[in-house]
Every structure is written in C-alpha cells, then in structure tokens.
Design an enzyme around this catalytic site. Sequence first.
Site, PDB file in Angstrom:
ATOM      1  N   SER A 197       0.561  -1.492  -0.082  1.00  0.00           N
ATOM      2  CA  SER A 197       0.254   0.116  -0.116  1.00  0.00           C
ATOM      3  C   SER A 197       0.612   1.450  -0.379  1.00  0.00           C
ATOM      4  O   SER A 197       2.156   1.203   0.925  1.00  0.00           O
ATOM      5  CB  SER A 197      -1.169  -0.082   1.188  1.00  0.00           C
ATOM      6  OG  SER A 197      -1.542   1.159   0.896  1.00  0.00           O
ATOM      7  N   ASP A 207      -4.848   3.312  -1.717  1.00  0.00           N
ATOM      8  CA  ASP A 207      -5.879   3.747  -1.120  1.00  0.00           C
ATOM      9  C   ASP A 207      -6.630   4.539  -1.284  1.00  0.00           C
ATOM     10  O   ASP A 207      -5.876   5.810  -0.789  1.00  0.00           O
ATOM     11  CB  ASP A 207      -5.753   4.006  -0.131  1.00  0.00           C
ATOM     12  CG  ASP A 207      -5.244   2.261   1.172  1.00  0.00           C
ATOM     13  OD1 ASP A 207      -6.226   1.384   1.066  1.00  0.00           O
ATOM     14  OD2 ASP A 207      -3.865   1.917   1.378  1.00  0.00           O
ATOM     15  N   MET A 252     -12.541   3.709  -0.256  1.00  0.00           N
ATOM     16  CA  MET A 252     -12.843   4.046   0.461  1.00  0.00           C
ATOM     17  C   MET A 252     -14.197   5.278   1.050  1.00  0.00           C
ATOM     18  O   MET A 252     -13.192   5.867   1.722  1.00  0.00           O
ATOM     19  CB  MET A 252     -11.927   4.062   2.372  1.00  0.00           C
ATOM     20  CG  MET A 252     -11.236   2.815   2.200  1.00  0.00           C
ATOM     21  SD  MET A 252      -9.975   2.760   3.233  1.00  0.00           S
ATOM     22  CE  MET A 252      -8.629   2.248   1.851  1.00  0.00           C
ATOM     23  N   MET A 273     -11.251  -6.180   5.738  1.00  0.00           N
ATOM     24  CA  MET A 273     -10.446  -5.667   6.299  1.00  0.00           C
ATOM     25  C   MET A 273      -9.903  -6.092   7.086  1.00  0.00           C
ATOM     26  O   MET A 273     -10.957  -6.564   8.289  1.00  0.00           O
ATOM     27  CB  MET A 273     -11.099  -4.573   6.238  1.00  0.00           C
ATOM     28  CG  MET A 273     -11.363  -3.258   5.003  1.00  0.00           C
ATOM     29  SD  MET A 273      -9.858  -3.341   4.433  1.00  0.00           S
ATOM     30  CE  MET A 273      -9.139  -1.818   5.691  1.00  0.00           C
ATOM     31  N   ASP A 293      -6.141  -7.358   4.433  1.00  0.00           N
ATOM     32  CA  ASP A 293      -5.800  -5.656   3.712  1.00  0.00           C
ATOM     33  C   ASP A 293      -5.808  -5.564   6.221  1.00  0.00           C
ATOM     34  O   ASP A 293      -6.848  -5.025   6.728  1.00  0.00           O
ATOM     35  CB  ASP A 293      -6.592  -5.157   3.222  1.00  0.00           C
ATOM     36  CG  ASP A 293      -5.730  -3.229   3.604  1.00  0.00           C
ATOM     37  OD1 ASP A 293      -5.218  -3.036   3.368  1.00  0.00           O
ATOM     38  OD2 ASP A 293      -6.444  -2.431   2.643  1.00  0.00           O
TER      39      ASP A 293
HETATM   40  C1  DX5 Z   1      -5.988   1.357   6.024  1.00  0.00           C
HETATM   41  C2  DX5 Z   1      -5.993   0.765   4.398  1.00  0.00           C
HETATM   42  C3  DX5 Z   1      -4.573   0.025   3.809  1.00  0.00           C
HETATM   43  C4  DX5 Z   1      -3.742   0.397   5.188  1.00  0.00           C
HETATM   44  C5  DX5 Z   1      -2.502  -0.515   5.436  1.00  0.00           C
HETATM   45  O1  DX5 Z   1      -7.644   2.149   5.943  1.00  0.00           O
HETATM   46  O2  DX5 Z   1      -7.134   0.148   3.561  1.00  0.00           O
HETATM   47  O3  DX5 Z   1      -4.511  -0.229   2.822  1.00  0.00           O
HETATM   48  O4  DX5 Z   1      -2.371   1.677   4.125  1.00  0.00           O
HETATM   49  O5  DX5 Z   1      -1.562   0.280   5.912  1.00  0.00           O
HETATM   50  P1  DX5 Z   1      -1.163  -1.783   7.233  1.00  0.00           P
HETATM   51  O6  DX5 Z   1      -0.380  -2.777   6.296  1.00  0.00           O
HETATM   52  O7  DX5 Z   1       0.227  -0.689   7.795  1.00  0.00           O
HETATM   53  O8  DX5 Z   1      -1.913  -1.541   8.070  1.00  0.00           O
HETATM   54 ZN    ZN Z   2      -6.513  -0.816   1.809  1.00  0.00          ZN
END
Ligand code: DX5
Ligand code: ZN
Length: 233
Positions: free
Chosen positions: A8, A33, A66, A135, A173
């Site tokens: 990400s 994201d 999101m 998630m 994720d």
């Molecule tokens: C959070 C995002 C993720 C985030 C994950 O809402 O959807 O994609 O970047 O980050 P890490 O791997 O640091 O939890």
């Molecule tokens: Zn994400």
Amino acid sequence: MGIAINPSILSADFANLQRELERISTADAAHIDVMDNHFVPNLTWGPPVVKRLREISPVPFDVHLMIEDADRWAPEYASMGCESVTFHAEAAIAPIKLARTLRAEGAKAGMALRPATAVEPYLDMLSELDMLLIMTVEPGFGGQAFLDVTLPKIARAAKAIEGANLPVTVQVDGGITEETILRAAEAGATCFVAGSSVYGVDEALGGPEAAIASLRAAAASVKRSGAGCGCGC
Ligand code: DX5
Ligand code: ZN
C-alpha cells in the site's frame, strides 16, 4: 490461487510517489487507498492523481475505495486503466450493478467488508466478483494492529468460495506482517496488502523489495489444512 503481495502506497513517501512505485516493482500490484474523509476519517487522493500515477507505474493498480457514493466514482478508476477496483459493500447502493459495470470497463471487480460486516449476506453474489477484501483493521489509517477477530470470517469466506468453485481472490488488508500473514494465509487469504511492513523496511535491510520477498515466503510456507481459521481450532 497463487499468492499476491500488494504494497500500500499509503505508507510511501508522498513527495516521491514515482520512485516509491519503482521500489515495489517485484510486487503483484500497488494498493492505492482512496479516502474521502466521509466513509473514513482520512483523506488521500482522487481520480486525477491516480490516473497520472497509473501512467508511470511499473506494476498494476489495486484500487481500494474507502469513499461514499462508490456507485458514482468507482467506474472512473476502471475506465482510467486500473486493473482492479474495490468498493466497500457498506458504501454501494447497487453492488451487483456496480461490479458488472467495473467488469464491463475491463477491471477486476472487488468488494470490501469492514471488520464488523458479516460476509453471509453477500455469499450469493460472489460470482459477480473477482475479489473479496476482508478488512483486518478498521479502514482509514496505516500502521494499525491486525484484528484476529476477523480470522473466522476469512475462513468462512474462503470455504464458501472453494465450495462453490469460484475464481474469487480473498484479500486481506491491515496489520499484515511476517507474523500475521501466517494466520491470514492459514484462514484462506491469498492476496495480502501491506503498507508499513513494506515501506517501513530500511534500505540497509533490503528495503521494500526484501519485505515483499519475506512476506511472500511466509505466506508460501503455510500449508492450509482446509477450513482452519488460524486460531488452532
Ligand atoms: C487502511 C488501508 C490499508 C493500509 C494498510 O485503511 O486500507 O491499505 O494502507 O496499512 P498497514 O499495512 O500499515 O496496516
Ligand atoms: Zn487498503
């Protein structure tokens, strides 16, 4: 279903996004994201920025929306050439119609579930999807701790997909590390998003490419026994 590691760029250096995409050239895709400060309390980028980044990226784009009003915005990301577009079930008015529109635009259609959203109401529409994103943190921010409470849901989803013999990828994720990826893979996930555990690795230790290789090796080391949920049950 092969293993995929999708870093990400939420954890990348925003002042050098082209270079940051080049640093993950061994990834299966870059996870993008998109946040609107309504569906989640954070704000990132929108169509013009993602479109330009896609033009210079050495890897495909896995877009995670999101945002509210997914029905209105998601098709734009498909038509600009993003390979995979994932909307949230909680934000889509007509998810089947939307998934069909994304596929008609040539993108893979993904649907995401927040940690507390049950998968069961959506099992009958799995054939409309290419990917189901479960998630493993509350969406909105990188660097949060993996929620083990989501493991049984991952296992139930993977079991339903296998049972119906559908080519649907189970993506996870949030909070994915070399340790938590083992539990997620055991539960049945095959596509792993990782932000901080990829971009947080110092160049002296091999940087993002070394992190991608380690995560890939960890996931590949898991021999799934079937419908395990990763908790040893
Ligand atoms: C959070 C995002 C993720 C985030 C994950 O809402 O959807 O994609 O970047 O980050 P890490 O791997 O640091 O939890
Ligand atoms: Zn994400």
